[in-house]
Scaffold this active site. Structure first.
Site, PDB file in Angstrom:
ATOM      1  N   CYS A   2       0.851  -1.198   0.000  1.00  0.00           N
ATOM      2  CA  CYS A   2       0.000   0.000   0.000  1.00  0.00           C
ATOM      3  C   CYS A   2       0.883   1.243   0.000  1.00  0.00           C
ATOM      4  O   CYS A   2       2.070   1.192   0.237  1.00  0.00           O
ATOM      5  CB  CYS A   2      -0.841  -0.010   1.260  1.00  0.00           C
ATOM      6  SG  CYS A   2      -1.569  -1.621   1.570  1.00  0.00           S
ATOM      7  N   ARG A  27       1.535   2.032  -8.269  1.00  0.00           N
ATOM      8  CA  ARG A  27       1.762   0.754  -7.588  1.00  0.00           C
ATOM      9  C   ARG A  27       0.511  -0.111  -7.578  1.00  0.00           C
ATOM     10  O   ARG A  27       0.555  -1.268  -7.200  1.00  0.00           O
ATOM     11  CB  ARG A  27       2.196   1.011  -6.151  1.00  0.00           C
ATOM     12  CG  ARG A  27       3.314   2.022  -6.058  1.00  0.00           C
ATOM     13  CD  ARG A  27       3.662   2.211  -4.673  1.00  0.00           C
ATOM     14  NE  ARG A  27       3.706   0.903  -4.100  1.00  0.00           N
ATOM     15  CZ  ARG A  27       4.577   0.560  -3.188  1.00  0.00           C
ATOM     16  NH1 ARG A  27       5.434   1.432  -2.768  1.00  0.00           N
ATOM     17  NH2 ARG A  27       4.594  -0.614  -2.682  1.00  0.00           N
ATOM     18  N   TRP A  76      -3.677  -1.886  -0.847  1.00  0.00           N
ATOM     19  CA  TRP A  76      -3.557  -3.087  -1.671  1.00  0.00           C
ATOM     20  C   TRP A  76      -4.012  -4.219  -0.747  1.00  0.00           C
ATOM     21  O   TRP A  76      -3.286  -4.620   0.167  1.00  0.00           O
ATOM     22  CB  TRP A  76      -2.093  -3.275  -2.092  1.00  0.00           C
ATOM     23  CG  TRP A  76      -1.774  -4.591  -2.715  1.00  0.00           C
ATOM     24  CD1 TRP A  76      -1.366  -5.725  -2.077  1.00  0.00           C
ATOM     25  CD2 TRP A  76      -1.847  -4.955  -4.098  1.00  0.00           C
ATOM     26  NE1 TRP A  76      -1.178  -6.748  -2.959  1.00  0.00           N
ATOM     27  CE2 TRP A  76      -1.473  -6.314  -4.213  1.00  0.00           C
ATOM     28  CE3 TRP A  76      -2.205  -4.279  -5.242  1.00  0.00           C
ATOM     29  CZ2 TRP A  76      -1.431  -6.989  -5.432  1.00  0.00           C
ATOM     30  CZ3 TRP A  76      -2.153  -4.952  -6.466  1.00  0.00           C
ATOM     31  CH2 TRP A  76      -1.782  -6.276  -6.548  1.00  0.00           C
ATOM     32  N   ASN A 100       0.685  -0.587   6.595  1.00  0.00           N
ATOM     33  CA  ASN A 100       1.191  -1.427   5.504  1.00  0.00           C
ATOM     34  C   ASN A 100       1.733  -2.691   6.134  1.00  0.00           C
ATOM     35  O   ASN A 100       2.476  -2.601   7.111  1.00  0.00           O
ATOM     36  CB  ASN A 100       2.409  -0.740   4.844  1.00  0.00           C
ATOM     37  CG  ASN A 100       2.061  -0.169   3.504  1.00  0.00           C
ATOM     38  OD1 ASN A 100       0.942  -0.300   3.056  1.00  0.00           O
ATOM     39  ND2 ASN A 100       3.028   0.467   2.864  1.00  0.00           N
ATOM     40  N   GLY A 101       1.383  -3.860   5.613  1.00  0.00           N
ATOM     41  CA  GLY A 101       1.982  -5.093   6.138  1.00  0.00           C
ATOM     42  C   GLY A 101       0.916  -6.095   6.535  1.00  0.00           C
ATOM     43  O   GLY A 101      -0.247  -5.966   6.176  1.00  0.00           O
ATOM     44  N   GLU A 480      10.411 -21.563 -17.841  1.00  0.00           N
ATOM     45  CA  GLU A 480      10.202 -20.184 -17.367  1.00  0.00           C
ATOM     46  C   GLU A 480      11.335 -19.295 -17.831  1.00  0.00           C
ATOM     47  O   GLU A 480      11.114 -18.156 -18.265  1.00  0.00           O
ATOM     48  CB  GLU A 480      10.079 -20.179 -15.847  1.00  0.00           C
ATOM     49  CG  GLU A 480       9.937 -18.822 -15.209  1.00  0.00           C
ATOM     50  CD  GLU A 480       8.725 -18.019 -15.698  1.00  0.00           C
ATOM     51  OE1 GLU A 480       7.835 -18.599 -16.366  1.00  0.00           O
ATOM     52  OE2 GLU A 480       8.687 -16.809 -15.431  1.00  0.00           O
ATOM     53  N   LYS A 484      10.782 -15.943 -20.163  1.00  0.00           N
ATOM     54  CA  LYS A 484      11.291 -14.619 -19.767  1.00  0.00           C
ATOM     55  C   LYS A 484      12.108 -14.013 -20.895  1.00  0.00           C
ATOM     56  O   LYS A 484      11.944 -12.868 -21.276  1.00  0.00           O
ATOM     57  CB  LYS A 484      12.150 -14.730 -18.503  1.00  0.00           C
ATOM     58  CG  LYS A 484      11.403 -15.022 -17.234  1.00  0.00           C
ATOM     59  CD  LYS A 484      10.658 -13.854 -16.653  1.00  0.00           C
ATOM     60  CE  LYS A 484       9.280 -13.662 -17.104  1.00  0.00           C
ATOM     61  NZ  LYS A 484       8.278 -14.680 -16.904  1.00  0.00           N
ATOM     62  N   GLU A 487      10.003 -13.161 -24.163  1.00  0.00           N
ATOM     63  CA  GLU A 487       8.946 -12.139 -24.093  1.00  0.00           C
ATOM     64  C   GLU A 487       9.495 -10.737 -23.893  1.00  0.00           C
ATOM     65  O   GLU A 487       8.810  -9.766 -24.189  1.00  0.00           O
ATOM     66  CB  GLU A 487       7.926 -12.473 -23.012  1.00  0.00           C
ATOM     67  CG  GLU A 487       8.396 -12.350 -21.585  1.00  0.00           C
ATOM     68  CD  GLU A 487       7.244 -12.558 -20.595  1.00  0.00           C
ATOM     69  OE1 GLU A 487       6.127 -12.093 -20.842  1.00  0.00           O
ATOM     70  OE2 GLU A 487       7.482 -13.201 -19.566  1.00  0.00           O
ATOM     71  N   HIS A 503      15.699 -36.864 -28.957  1.00  0.00           N
ATOM     72  CA  HIS A 503      14.543 -37.233 -29.804  1.00  0.00           C
ATOM     73  C   HIS A 503      14.232 -36.163 -30.821  1.00  0.00           C
ATOM     74  O   HIS A 503      13.092 -36.019 -31.258  1.00  0.00           O
ATOM     75  CB  HIS A 503      13.332 -37.505 -28.900  1.00  0.00           C
ATOM     76  CG  HIS A 503      13.574 -38.593 -27.912  1.00  0.00           C
ATOM     77  ND1 HIS A 503      13.642 -39.922 -28.254  1.00  0.00           N
ATOM     78  CD2 HIS A 503      13.860 -38.539 -26.594  1.00  0.00           C
ATOM     79  CE1 HIS A 503      13.910 -40.647 -27.189  1.00  0.00           C
ATOM     80  NE2 HIS A 503      14.045 -39.828 -26.157  1.00  0.00           N
ATOM     81  N   LYS A 604      -0.054  -6.856 -19.330  1.00  0.00           N
ATOM     82  CA  LYS A 604       0.236  -7.423 -18.007  1.00  0.00           C
ATOM     83  C   LYS A 604      -0.810  -8.470 -17.641  1.00  0.00           C
ATOM     84  O   LYS A 604      -0.509  -9.491 -17.080  1.00  0.00           O
ATOM     85  CB  LYS A 604       0.261  -6.324 -16.941  1.00  0.00           C
ATOM     86  CG  LYS A 604       0.566  -6.831 -15.541  1.00  0.00           C
ATOM     87  CD  LYS A 604       1.881  -7.576 -15.491  1.00  0.00           C
ATOM     88  CE  LYS A 604       2.131  -8.265 -14.183  1.00  0.00           C
ATOM     89  NZ  LYS A 604       3.296  -9.187 -14.216  1.00  0.00           N
TER      90      LYS A 604
HETATM   91  C1  AGP Z   1       4.633 -13.960 -17.727  1.00  0.00           C
HETATM   92  O1  AGP Z   1       5.895 -13.313 -17.699  1.00  0.00           O
HETATM   93  C2  AGP Z   1       3.724 -13.387 -18.773  1.00  0.00           C
HETATM   94  N1  AGP Z   1       3.564 -12.004 -18.582  1.00  0.00           N
HETATM   95  C3  AGP Z   1       2.411 -14.169 -18.947  1.00  0.00           C
HETATM   96  O2  AGP Z   1       2.759 -15.454 -19.404  1.00  0.00           O
HETATM   97  C4  AGP Z   1       1.540 -14.354 -17.692  1.00  0.00           C
HETATM   98  O3  AGP Z   1       2.168 -15.234 -16.803  1.00  0.00           O
HETATM   99  C5  AGP Z   1       0.196 -14.980 -18.129  1.00  0.00           C
HETATM  100  O4  AGP Z   1      -0.452 -14.074 -18.987  1.00  0.00           O
HETATM  101  C6  AGP Z   1      -0.726 -15.315 -16.944  1.00  0.00           C
HETATM  102  O5  AGP Z   1      -1.050 -14.136 -16.259  1.00  0.00           O
HETATM  103  P1  AGP Z   1      -1.771 -14.297 -14.810  1.00  0.00           P
HETATM  104  O6  AGP Z   1      -0.775 -14.987 -13.918  1.00  0.00           O
HETATM  105  O7  AGP Z   1      -2.085 -12.895 -14.373  1.00  0.00           O
HETATM  106  O8  AGP Z   1      -3.003 -15.148 -15.004  1.00  0.00           O
END
Ligand code: AGP
Length: 609
Positions: A2, A27, A76, A100-101, A480, A484, A487, A503, A604
């Protein structure tokens, strides 16, 4: 976390506080409120939603005189859904308080206070602090010593700001784990959760330390630590306002990678019983994991990778058969579900359309649970119960701290499930809780690989294809790491099970393709991983090894670069091994000049199908 802003001085406190909260809007928050002292009276105004709603309520409230002291908060939600009733400040008697916390022992304290006749209006943990403070003032303590007495009773993380109309010239604040900065002016003072809130007004700040309690007036402030007055040297902040929003980091992504030692602490806060060596998830129905015969994890992108690790944890610890599915696939394949199936949906935002659509299918026939970062999100309102990750707002499109806390939350779920199904004894459980307690330090050490990872990124920044390989628990980590990189740097990267190389994909290997090999020390897989490493090495691959084994000579013989992170336990290694991969993606992207926090074509939260 927050946003907090307090002010005392000659200006209109409302204007200063609202202005400061606006500078913290980036934020993310779900409600807001202010308490000011005008004409010797405390006036509290709160509103759900954005600051616009609060400003509208303030116009309607028409505070009569110009207030010169006040506190404000953007919330938050961590305990209690987003609403005006749960918005801060919380009041008791003449006291108004913001926080906050997370207060871990708030249920016990609330029961004690209710027995004393306190009436609670919200379902937040914070409200108990207002009542505690008011109780001590009613017993004759002044505002500062009431705060001291209150903090002595509270377990958990906090940044408290409290005002009381019987002390109209001061703000008292206390810090433990959640940040507080003092802004120093000429005849005026600010108290805030973050530097951006006050940067427009002063560059002289004092950063409080855990255990500090401070009393702030217009012309002076004092700080006590462990009952003794202490001096904290003011520092001059040279950041520009935009840099300040990122805590001094160049990008939110780098800030959020560095947040991980703190957020893994916040994720387990109140859930780890070190004294008895067990794990608690009070939000779970007590026998849920005993009643189900099968678990089906769902997610998208990074959340799907976390789900793969959740499967490992639940199957190895609780011996529950688990499946993992992309939410976008699950929702259209007429899945076989029944009341003995638990669908676990993982999502940072809780607003991903595919995940929400999948849960709409699941709720018709199966039990449902979410692992989510946002209280009040659509997902958390669709399922039976939610394990919140408490990672705080994640601003960067690339998910980092959300991933590691999703994995950690699924590990806690597996431990609770194992205990509910009597699949784990006390001694084993204590080993796991001990390992979890070591995690924040290990994550800090993993973050500290930053400079060597930056050199590796510099060496391979021109590559156009990367391969990420891993076995067992390292396979989702490889996936993962590849996600990263691709993307945010727009470089093609593929994660693959190391055992699958022969394979087909091994045909891709040549001296132009860096191969990132994630190797953990667990014996039964390390030897296999090493033979895969030798396979790619013999085809001239440039291998970047990321490992939890210190000084592995064999690894160094075959890898062009070796990045070492601390070992805590087999099951926790995936969280620690992920951090260098996050840093690698970050620095390759920075060197390639892409927009790290807002990469092309991405959002996002993907709220459309
Ligand atoms: C992860 O770095 C990406 N931005 C994307 O794959 C994300 O994880 C995916 O869209 C799921 O989002 P969510 O966790 O908000 O459901």
């Amino acid at each position: 976390m927050c946003g907090i802003v307090g002010y005392v001085g000659p200006k209109n406190a409302l204007d200063v506080i609202i202005g400061g909260l606006e500078r913290l809007e980036y934020r993310g928050y779900d409600s807001a409120g202010v308490a000011v002292i005008a004409d010797g009276q405390i006036r509290v105004t709160r509103a759900v939603g954005k600051l616009e709603n609060l400003k509208k309520s303030l116009e309607d409230a028409a505070v009569p005189a110009v207030p010169h002291l006040g506190i404000g908060h953007t919330r938050w939600a961590t305990h209690g859904k987003p609403s005006e009733t749960n918005a801060h400040p919380h009041s008791a008697g003449k006291v108004s308080l913001i926080h906050n916390g997370i207060i871990e022992n708030y249920m016990t304290l609330r029961a004690d206070l209710e027995r004393e006749g306190c009436i609670f209006r919200s379902d937040t943990d914070t409200e108990i602090a207002a009542h505690l403070c008011n109780r001590y003032i009613s017993k004759g303590l002044d505002l500062f010593n009431a705060m001291k007495a209150m903090c002595a009773e509270i377990k958990g993380s906090y940044a408290f700001l409290v005002i009381d109309e019987r002390y109209p010239d001061r703000i008292v604040a206390a810090k433990n784990s959640s940040p507080i900065v003092l802004g120093i002016g000429a005849g005026e003072m600010w108290v805030a959760s973050d530097i951006p809130a006050i940067l427009g007004s002063t560059r002289q700040v004092v950063i409080l330390e855990d255990g500090d309690i401070t009393e702030v007036r217009a012309n002076t402030f004092r700080i006590e630590h462990d009952g003794k007055e202490v001096e904290r040297t003011p520092m001059t902040i040279t950041w520009d306002p935009v840099t300040a929003q990122k805590g001094g980091f160049k990008h939110f992504m780098l800030k959020e990678i560095h947040d991980q030692p703190q957020v893994v602490t916040d994720c387990v806060r109140g859930r780890l019983r070190q004294d008895v060596g067990s794990v608690e998830l009070p939000e779970l129905p007590p026998t849920l994991l005993k009643e189900v015969q099968r678990v089906l994890f769902l997610g998208c992108g990074t959340a799907w990778h976390a789900a793969l690790l959740g499967k490992f944890y639940l199957e190895s610890l609780a011996r529950i058969p688990c499946e993992v599915d992309y939410a976008s696939e699950f929702r259209y394949r007429e899945p076989v579900l029944d009341a003995r199936t638990l669908v676990v949906a993982i999502s940072q935002s809780g607003e991903t359309a595919d995940t929400l659509g999948a849960v709409d299918v699941a709720v018709k026939h199966a039990r449902t649970l979410a692992i989510c970062n946002v209280l009040g999100s659509s997902l958390s309102r669709k399922v039976e119960s939610t394990v919140f990750t408490h990672a705080g707002p994640e601003i960067s499109v690339a998910s980092t701290k959300a991933f590691t806390t999703q994995v950690l939350a699924s590990y806690l779920l597996a431990l609770v499930s194992a205990e509910q199904r009597s699949m784990i004894n006390k001694a084993k459980l204590a080993e796991h809780t001990h390992a979890i307690a070591l995690l924040p330090m290990a994550m800090q050490a993993a973050v500290a690989t930053e400079s060597s990872v930056r050199e590796v990124a510099r060496r391979f920044q021109t590559a156009r294809d990367f391969l990420f390989l891993g076995r067992g628990l390292c396979y989702p980590v490889a996936l993962e790491g590849a996600l990263k990189l691709k993307e945010i740097s727009y470089i093609h990267a593929e994660g693959y099970p190391a055992g699958e190389m022969k394979h087909g994909p091994i045909a891709l290997i040549d001296d132009k393709m860096p191969v990132v090999m994630v190797v953990q020390r667990s014996p039964h897989l390390r030897d296999k991983a090493m033979s895969n490493l030798r396979e790619v090495h013999s085809r001239d691959a440039q291998v970047i090894a990321v490992t939890d084994t210190e000084g592995d000579k064999e690894l160094r013989r075959y890898a062009a670069e070796v990045i070492e992170v601390p070992f805590v336990s087999d099951l926790l290694s995936p969280l620690i091994l992920t951090v260098p991969l996050q840093l690698l993606a970050y620095y390759v992207a920075v060197l390639n000049g892409t927009d790290v926090d807002l990469p092309r074509n991405l959002a996002k939260s993907v709220t459309v199908e």
